[in-house]
Design a protein around this motif. Structure first.
Motif, PDB file in Angstrom:
ATOM      1  N   LYS A 234      12.932  57.515  45.272  1.00 36.38           N
ATOM      2  CA  LYS A 234      13.748  56.741  44.344  1.00 36.38           C
ATOM      3  C   LYS A 234      14.959  57.550  43.901  1.00 36.38           C
ATOM      4  O   LYS A 234      14.931  58.778  43.887  1.00 36.38           O
ATOM      5  N   ASP A 235      16.033  56.815  43.513  1.00 34.71           N
ATOM      6  CA  ASP A 235      17.241  57.484  43.048  1.00 34.71           C
ATOM      7  C   ASP A 235      17.163  57.760  41.554  1.00 34.71           C
ATOM      8  O   ASP A 235      16.101  57.589  40.927  1.00 34.71           O
TER       9      ASP A 235
ATOM     10  N   VAL B 208      15.284  54.281  47.478  1.00 34.18           N
ATOM     11  CA  VAL B 208      16.417  54.653  48.323  1.00 34.18           C
ATOM     12  C   VAL B 208      16.228  54.038  49.705  1.00 34.18           C
ATOM     13  O   VAL B 208      15.147  54.126  50.294  1.00 34.18           O
TER      14      VAL B 208
END
Length: 431
Positions: free
Chosen positions: A133-134, A140
Motif C-alpha cells: 500500500k502507498d 499499489v
C-alpha cells in the motif's frame, strides 16, 4: 561536503539544551521529508519510463505495402512442440495435418486452469496475501512487466524489513520501560521537550515558556485520566484563549499536591514494610539493635536469644551455664552464653548492602571449601550423615581387627593356624 562539528558547551542551560534539541529535530525532519520527496519523484520517473517502454513495445509491428497490417497465424505449444492453429482452431503441423482437434485443445486448457495468463502480479498478490500500500493506504498497482515485478519484489522486501523492525522494537520497549515511557510521551505530545522520568514538581516554577506551560497542562490532564487527544485540545484551547499561564499554574498546583500524596503513601508503605521486617527479625533473633549500637531484648519465646541465653537449651542439647570452652590460636577460651549469642547474631560487616554476623562470615568462608560444602549438603539429607558415620566406624573396626590379627598372628614369620570350632565359626585370637 564537509560536516560541521557540533560543539556542546559544558555550561549549557536546560533552556539552551531544549532549544538545541528542537532545532536538531526540525532539521532532521526536514531532511527526512526531502529524502522522501526525492524517493517519490524517482519512483514516479521509473514508472513513467516503464509505461513509455511498454507502449513502444505495444506499438511495434509490421505492415504490408498496402498499409494493411500483416497477421501471422496463431500458434500453440503442446508437449514441447509448436503447432499452427487453423481457421477451425485445430492444431496442425507444417504439412497441414491435424494433430490435435479444437475439442482436445479446449480440454487441455481446462486442465491447466491454474496456469497464469494476463496480470500474473495481481494473481501472486492474491495468492500470497501480501498487499503493498502507498502512503494513503491504497493498494499499489504494479505493471505486469519485468520492471513491475522487480518493483513489487523490492516493495515486499522493504515491507518485511519494516515489520521485522517493528517487532524487534516493540520487544525492546517491553524490556526497557523507561525508554518506552519516553517514546509514549513523544507519541502523545509530539515532542520530548520537558520530559523527565522523575520530575520534582515542588521545584518547578512558572516561567514565560509556552512549551513548559503546555507540558504542565498536558501532564496534569493525563494524570487525571484525560485521553491524549482531549489533553492536546485542552492545551490548544488554552493557547487560543491566552490562558496558558493561568491554566499551567493551576495544573502545577494540582501536580504538586498529587505528588505529595503519592510520596506520603510510598513512605507509609515503606514504613509498614520495614516494621513488618523488624518484627520478623525480633521474632527470630529476640533482640533489636538501635542506631547507637545498643541492644534491646524482647520477649520472644523460641527465639535465638531465648534458646541460647535465657534457657540454654538447643533441641535435646543443653548449654552449660558458664558457657562453652572453645579452642583458639591462644589456647582454650571460655565464652559465655551472651558471647555465643553475639557471635551468632550481632552484625559486624556489611557486604553488598547486607549485614552479616561473625558466625555467618565464618560459615561463608568455610563453605568456600568444596569438602565443607559437600558435608553441609549431605547434612540436609535425612539419614545422610548417619550413613557416613556408620561407614567410618565400620572402616575403623576392620582396621582394628586387622591390626589385632597382625600382632597376635606372628610366629617366626609363619602364619599361626587356629582351630575351627565345631559350629564352623572362625575363632579369632582375641583375649
Amino acid at each position: 561536503m564537509a560536516v560541521e562539528k557540533v560543539v556542546i558547551p559544558d555550561n549549557e542551560t536546560q533552556e539552551q539544551k531544549q532549544e538545541r534539541l528542537r532545532k536538531e529535530l526540525e532539521e532532521r525532519k526536514a531532511k527526512e521529508t526531502k529524502e522522501a520527496q526525492e524517493a517519490e519523484e524517482r519512483r514516479k520517473a521509473e514508472e513513467e519510463a516503464a509505461r513509455k517502454k511498454a507502449e513502444e513495445e505495444g506499438d511495434k509491428g509490421g505492415s504490408t505495402g498496402n498499409g494493411e497490417e500483416e497477421t501471422e497465424p496463431e500458434q500453440v505449444e503442446i508437449d514441447g512442440t509448436l503447432y499452427t492453429l487453423d481457421d477451425n482452431g485445430n492444431a496442425v503441423d507444417d504439412n497441414g495435418e491435424i494433430k490435435f482437434t479444437k475439442e482436445q485443445i479446449d480440454a487441455m486448457s481446462d486442465e491447466g486452469a491454474n496456469e497464469l495468463d494476463g496480470d500474473y502480479i495481481e494473481a501472486i498478490s492474491k495468492a500470497s496475501g501480501i498487499v503493498i500500500k502507498d502512503e494513503k493506504g491504497e493498494p499499489v498497482k504494479f505493471e505486469p512487466t519485468i520492471e513491475g515485478f522487480a518493483k513489487r519484489e523490492a516493495a515486499v522486501k522493504a515491507l518485511g524489513e519494516r515489520e521485522g523492525f517493528a517487532k524487534g522494537f516493540n520487544e525492546f520497549l517491553a524490556n526497557n520501560p523507561d525508554i518506552a515511557a519516553l517514546v509514549e510521551y513523544k507519541s502523545k505530545f509530539g515532542t520530548i521537550e520537558g520530559y523527565s522520568a522523575n520530575v520534582d514538581y515542588s521545584k518547578i516554577e512558572i516561567k514565560d515558556d509556552d512549551n513548559l506551560l503546555a507540558d504542565l497542562i498536558y501532564k496534569a490532564e493525563i494524570q487525571k485520566g484525560t485521553s491524549p487527544e482531549r489533553a492536546k485540545r485542552i492545551v490548544e484551547f488554552a493557547k487560543a484563549n491566552n490562558t496558558l499561564k493561568d491554566d499551567a499554574t493551576e495544573s502545577l498546583n494540582w501536580l504538586r499536591k498529587t505528588q505529595e500524596s503519592e510520596i506520603k503513601a510510598i513512605r507509609e508503605r515503606e514504613a509498614k514494610e520495614m516494621q513488618a521486617e523488624l518484627e520478623k527479625e525480633i521474632k527470630y533473633f529476640g533482640v533489636s539493635y538501635e542506631d547507637d549500637g545498643t541492644v534491646k531484648v524482647h520477649n520472644a519465646p523460641g527465639s535465638l536469644y531465648d534458646l541460647i541465653v535465657v534457657k540454654g537449651q538447643i533441641g535435646e542439647y543443653a548449654l552449660p551455664k558458664e558457657g562453652l570452652r572453645i579452642k583458639t590460636t591462644d589456647g582454650e577460651k571460655l565464652i559465655s552464653r551472651q558471647e555465643l549469642f553475639d557471635y551468632f547474631s550481632r552484625p559486624v560487616q556489611e557486604i553488598n548492602g547486607m549485614v552479616y554476623s561473625q558466625a555467618q562470615i565464618d560459615e561463608i568462608n568455610r563453605l568456600s571449601n568444596p569438602a565443607e560444602l559437600a558435608m553441609r549438603f549431605i547434612m540436609n539429607l535425612d539419614g545422610g550423615v548417619d550413613q557416613l558415620i556408620k561407614a567410618e566406624l565400620a572402616k575403623k573396626e576392620v582396621k582394628r581387627l586387622r591390626s589385632l590379627a597382625s600382632k597376635t598372628g606372628k610366629n617366626n614369620g609363619n602364619p599361626k593356624v587356629h582351630k575351627i570350632a565345631k559350629d564352623d565359626k572362625i575363632v579369632l585370637p582375641i583375649k
